[in-house]
Scaffold this motif. Structure first.
Motif, PDB file in Angstrom:
ATOM      1  N   PRO A 159      -5.440  -8.382  -9.903  1.00  0.00           N
ATOM      2  CA  PRO A 159      -6.216  -7.673  -8.882  1.00  0.00           C
ATOM      3  C   PRO A 159      -5.300  -7.129  -7.785  1.00  0.00           C
ATOM      4  O   PRO A 159      -4.438  -7.849  -7.269  1.00  0.00           O
ATOM      5  N   VAL A 160      -5.492  -5.856  -7.443  1.00  0.00           N
ATOM      6  CA  VAL A 160      -4.583  -5.166  -6.535  1.00  0.00           C
ATOM      7  C   VAL A 160      -4.439  -5.898  -5.204  1.00  0.00           C
ATOM      8  O   VAL A 160      -3.326  -6.100  -4.715  1.00  0.00           O
ATOM      9  N   ARG A 187      -0.867  -9.103  -1.699  1.00  0.00           N
ATOM     10  CA  ARG A 187      -0.690 -10.338  -0.919  1.00  0.00           C
ATOM     11  C   ARG A 187       0.488 -11.160  -1.457  1.00  0.00           C
ATOM     12  O   ARG A 187       1.316 -11.651  -0.681  1.00  0.00           O
ATOM     13  N   GLN A 188       0.603 -11.290  -2.770  1.00  0.00           N
ATOM     14  CA  GLN A 188       1.700 -12.052  -3.368  1.00  0.00           C
ATOM     15  C   GLN A 188       3.044 -11.393  -3.057  1.00  0.00           C
ATOM     16  O   GLN A 188       4.016 -12.068  -2.705  1.00  0.00           O
ATOM     17  N   ALA A 189       3.104 -10.066  -3.176  1.00  0.00           N
ATOM     18  CA  ALA A 189       4.339  -9.335  -2.886  1.00  0.00           C
ATOM     19  C   ALA A 189       4.750  -9.530  -1.430  1.00  0.00           C
ATOM     20  O   ALA A 189       5.910  -9.858  -1.136  1.00  0.00           O
ATOM     21  N   LEU A 190       3.814  -9.337  -0.513  1.00  0.00           N
ATOM     22  CA  LEU A 190       4.130  -9.448   0.913  1.00  0.00           C
ATOM     23  C   LEU A 190       4.490 -10.876   1.314  1.00  0.00           C
ATOM     24  O   LEU A 190       5.308 -11.079   2.220  1.00  0.00           O
ATOM     25  N   THR A 191       3.901 -11.859   0.661  1.00  0.00           N
ATOM     26  CA  THR A 191       4.239 -13.252   0.937  1.00  0.00           C
ATOM     27  C   THR A 191       5.734 -13.475   0.723  1.00  0.00           C
ATOM     28  O   THR A 191       6.418 -14.069   1.567  1.00  0.00           O
ATOM     29  N   ASP A 227      -5.835   5.179  -3.767  1.00  0.00           N
ATOM     30  CA  ASP A 227      -6.706   3.994  -3.685  1.00  0.00           C
ATOM     31  C   ASP A 227      -5.882   2.713  -3.554  1.00  0.00           C
ATOM     32  O   ASP A 227      -6.184   1.852  -2.730  1.00  0.00           O
ATOM     33  N   THR A 228      -4.833   2.605  -4.346  1.00  0.00           N
ATOM     34  CA  THR A 228      -3.970   1.418  -4.292  1.00  0.00           C
ATOM     35  C   THR A 228      -3.265   1.336  -2.949  1.00  0.00           C
ATOM     36  O   THR A 228      -3.166   0.264  -2.349  1.00  0.00           O
ATOM     37  N   TYR A 229      -2.808   2.485  -2.464  1.00  0.00           N
ATOM     38  CA  TYR A 229      -2.138   2.522  -1.159  1.00  0.00           C
ATOM     39  C   TYR A 229      -3.090   2.074  -0.045  1.00  0.00           C
ATOM     40  O   TYR A 229      -2.703   1.304   0.843  1.00  0.00           O
ATOM     41  N   THR A 230      -4.330   2.531  -0.091  1.00  0.00           N
ATOM     42  CA  THR A 230      -5.317   2.167   0.929  1.00  0.00           C
ATOM     43  C   THR A 230      -5.574   0.657   0.925  1.00  0.00           C
ATOM     44  O   THR A 230      -5.646   0.026   1.988  1.00  0.00           O
ATOM     45  N   VAL A 231      -5.705   0.078  -0.255  1.00  0.00           N
ATOM     46  CA  VAL A 231      -5.881  -1.375  -0.351  1.00  0.00           C
ATOM     47  C   VAL A 231      -4.667  -2.083   0.232  1.00  0.00           C
ATOM     48  O   VAL A 231      -4.803  -3.048   1.008  1.00  0.00           O
ATOM     49  N   ARG A 264      -4.600  -2.053   4.021  1.00  0.00           N
ATOM     50  CA  ARG A 264      -5.586  -2.995   4.558  1.00  0.00           C
ATOM     51  C   ARG A 264      -5.067  -4.434   4.485  1.00  0.00           C
ATOM     52  O   ARG A 264      -5.151  -5.202   5.450  1.00  0.00           O
ATOM     53  N   VAL A 265      -4.486  -4.808   3.330  1.00  0.00           N
ATOM     54  CA  VAL A 265      -3.947  -6.160   3.171  1.00  0.00           C
ATOM     55  C   VAL A 265      -2.797  -6.387   4.139  1.00  0.00           C
ATOM     56  O   VAL A 265      -2.716  -7.419   4.809  1.00  0.00           O
ATOM     57  N   ALA A 266      -1.904  -5.408   4.253  1.00  0.00           N
ATOM     58  CA  ALA A 266      -0.741  -5.530   5.141  1.00  0.00           C
ATOM     59  C   ALA A 266      -1.161  -5.652   6.601  1.00  0.00           C
ATOM     60  O   ALA A 266      -0.573  -6.415   7.371  1.00  0.00           O
TER      61      ALA A 266
END
Length: 172
Positions: A128-129, A134-138, A159-163, A166-168
């Motif tokens: 899931p994107v 989240r895993q990458a940024l961790t 779409d992936t960039y927008t998600v 938001r996560v970042a």
């Protein structure tokens, strides 16, 4: 280390190293892997075949990373890593984080100052994107490499960039 999100094509990134979301064979495939092999040309495949004939006879294990030339790409090196296939019944997030950490370690050994990552496992491997970001940024926020001063997370599609944005924004 500065971390940036970029919408675009990882094969066009002008950095010292790009990370390939490879399959264990190291011999090319679809998605990011196929694009890198196509645009990078035969020199990448030649080095991957040599790695398969020597150190990785059974393929590159999930979470590990190894470097080859960048061939015809703007990046000097390609760091190949094999992400885990997502499973709702088994937590494989440690393996996914290993992909980022081990790729950074390889980049550091190469004395690369800039590295571009795809969103590993978020394509055909079904991760899931939102959680993949989240895993990458961790990892990217926790690691302090000696040489790498810039890490880009290159996201394919708006779409992936927008998600990812938001996560970042909510990341701590």
């Amino acid at each position: 280390m500065e971390i940036t999100l970029v919408e675009g094509d990882i094969t066009a990134q002008r950095v010292d190293a790009i990370v390939n979301a490879a399959n264990s064979s190291l011999l090319g495939g679809g998605g990011v892997d196929g694009a890198i092999h196509r645009k990078g040309g035969p020199a990448i495949l030649e080095e991957c075949r040599a790695l398969r004939a020597s150190r990785y006879r059974d393929g590159l294990p999930i979470g590990q990373a190894v470097a080859t030339t960048g061939g015809n790409l703007p990046a000097r090196w390609v760091i190949h890593t094999v992400g885990p296939v997502f499973s709702s019944g088994e937590d494989r997030s440690v393996l996914l984080r290993d992909c980022y950490a081990n790729s950074l370690q390889v980049a550091d050994v190469l004395a690369a100052s800039s590295v571009a990552f795809p969103l590993i496992s978020a394509g055909v491997y079904g991760w899931p994107v939102e959680d993949a970001v989240r895993q990458a940024l961790t990892v990217l926020n926790a690691v302090d490499p000696a040489h790498v001063t810039e890490a880009r997370l290159v996201l394919f599609g708006a779409d992936t960039y927008t998600v990812a944005e938001r996560v970042a924004a909510g990341f701590s």
